[in-house]
Design an enzyme around this catalytic site. Structure first.
Site, mmCIF file in Angstrom:
data_model
loop_
_atom_site.group_PDB
_atom_site.id
_atom_site.type_symbol
_atom_site.label_atom_id
_atom_site.label_comp_id
_atom_site.label_asym_id
_atom_site.label_seq_id
_atom_site.Cartn_x
_atom_site.Cartn_y
_atom_site.Cartn_z
ATOM 1 N N GLY A 37 3.159 3.077 -10.641
ATOM 2 C CA GLY A 37 3.557 4.183 -9.766
ATOM 3 C C GLY A 37 3.206 5.534 -10.395
ATOM 4 N N ASP A 38 3.385 5.635 -11.701
ATOM 5 C CA ASP A 38 3.034 6.886 -12.390
ATOM 6 C C ASP A 38 1.527 7.137 -12.314
ATOM 7 O OD1 ASP A 38 5.701 7.205 -13.150
ATOM 8 O OD2 ASP A 38 5.408 6.022 -14.971
ATOM 9 N N GLY A 46 0.828 -1.202 0.000
ATOM 10 C CA GLY A 46 0.000 0.000 0.000
ATOM 11 C C GLY A 46 0.857 1.245 0.000
HETATM 12 O O1 RIB Z 1 7.584 4.390 -14.815
HETATM 13 C C1 RIB Z 1 7.530 3.661 -16.007
HETATM 14 C C2 RIB Z 1 8.235 4.420 -17.097
HETATM 15 O O2 RIB Z 1 9.611 4.529 -16.771
HETATM 16 C C3 RIB Z 1 8.212 3.767 -18.454
HETATM 17 O O3 RIB Z 1 7.088 4.130 -19.213
HETATM 18 C C4 RIB Z 1 9.542 4.180 -19.052
HETATM 19 O O4 RIB Z 1 9.427 4.960 -20.188
HETATM 20 C C5 RIB Z 1 10.306 4.880 -17.936
HETATM 21 O O5 RIB Z 1 10.239 6.241 -18.045
#
Ligand code: RIB
Length: 312
Positions: free
Chosen positions: A238-239, A212
């Site tokens: 994570g993004d 988490g």
């Molecule tokens: O966090 C994932 C990303 O890390 C990928 O899409 C890759 O391009 C790197 O930037």
């Protein structure tokens, strides 16, 4: 309104039984190219999964790799401030995804490293600036300074991990890190509690994979256990968390709601292949969330113990 300033990469993705060890060759399965880059992924997450009005400052080469990156961002509704670079290729990333959903990523930054402090667009109307560390640190510092001077909330996802100058930390309102990045930023090898105590940013969010996440904000702690899913590919999860968290904050949601939405969107992203291709839309996130049972005391206790934060 959110400005994401960061990278865009075309991801070259191969699935394989396992991630190769140094010197090892592994026979993989299928190969595909997918729009990625931490900055672009987070911009797509803000707009598509978070429903926020989102702009992105990025740099692209004059090549075919830039085409799917622009298309993906535009399809998600992100407004682009794109610098065109003639002497560098669009950023690329080489990703191996194992059958147990782990990944290993190598980035060739290319045009992303041609961004300069002078490329920042006028900041009128923006409430949040979201950045990562796949563009030059000098840009991150200059953009943070400009945003802070205009009262804009400055959020940094310190990925990939990098030691950060105190001058930059002092400009941040929110820092988002995973466990490894936390140790690098804190320059310490202790528990999460000990590392958190060393970072002088008002709000620090630590993502902890299937455990988490936890947040220390103005001295008080909040926890969000992860939602249970069967992961296929964690690339971009994570993004997705970062983008949706910032979108929710920009919409005036409380921090706990922002953590919940970010966690739900990240869980869904883990069940799909690729970076931007895996980011859900806002309706999917809200519907997934409404179907989840409340976190049990046992899950919360486990997360708190994992963090070692009870004594803070
Ligand atoms: O966090 C994932 C990303 O890390 C990928 O899409 C890759 O391009 C790197 O930037």
């Amino acid at each position: 309104m959110i400005l994401v300033a960061g990278s865009a990469n075309l991801d070259f993705v191969v699935r394989a039984p396992h991630i190769p060890a140094p010197g090892e060759t592994v026979l993989g399965h299928d190969f595909q190219t997918v729009p990625g880059g931490k900055g672009a992924n987070q911009a797509v997450a803000c707009a598509r999964a978070g429903g926020a009005d989102t702009h992105m400052l990025l740099a692209l080469g004059h090549d075919a790799y830039a085409v799917p990156l622009e298309s993906s961002l535009k399809a998600a509704g992100v407004h682009l401030h794109a610098r065109r670079v003639i002497d560098r290729a669009t950023g690329t990333a080489f990703i191996c995804v194992s059958d147990d959903a782990e990944n290993a990523i190598t980035v060739a930054p290319g045009a992303n490293y041609a961004l300069s402090p002078a490329d920042l667009p006028p900041l009128n109307g923006f409430t949040h600036l979201l950045m990562q560390l796949e563009i030059p640190l000098a840009c991150v510092l200059a953009y943070a300074k400009a945003a802070r001077a205009q009262g804009i909330t400055v959020v940094l996802n310190a990925a990939p991990a990098c030691a950060l100058p105190a001058e930059l930390l002092a400009l941040l309102d929110v820092l988002i890190v995973n466990e490894g990045e936390l140790a690098v930023v804190a320059d310490a090898a202790g528990s999460i509690a000990q590392c958190l105590a060393r970072i002088a940013v008002p709000c620090v969010v630590v993502t902890l994979g299937h455990h988490g996440c936890c947040v220390r904000s103005e001295g008080s702690l909040s926890y969000q256990p992860a939602f249970d899913v069967t992961p296929i590919d964690t690339t971009g999860a994570g993004d997705t968390f970062c983008g949706v968290l910032v979108a929710a904050l920009s919409q005036g949601q409380p921090l706990q709601t922002a953590m919940q939405r970010g966690s739900a969107a990240a869980a869904l992203a883990c069940t799909r292949l690729g970076a931007q291709t895996s980011i859900p839309n806002q309706a999917e996130v809200l519907s997934f969330l409404s179907a989840q049972p409340p976190a049990t005391d046992a899950r919360l206790t486990e997360l708190k113990q994992f963090c070692g934060l009870e004594s803070i």
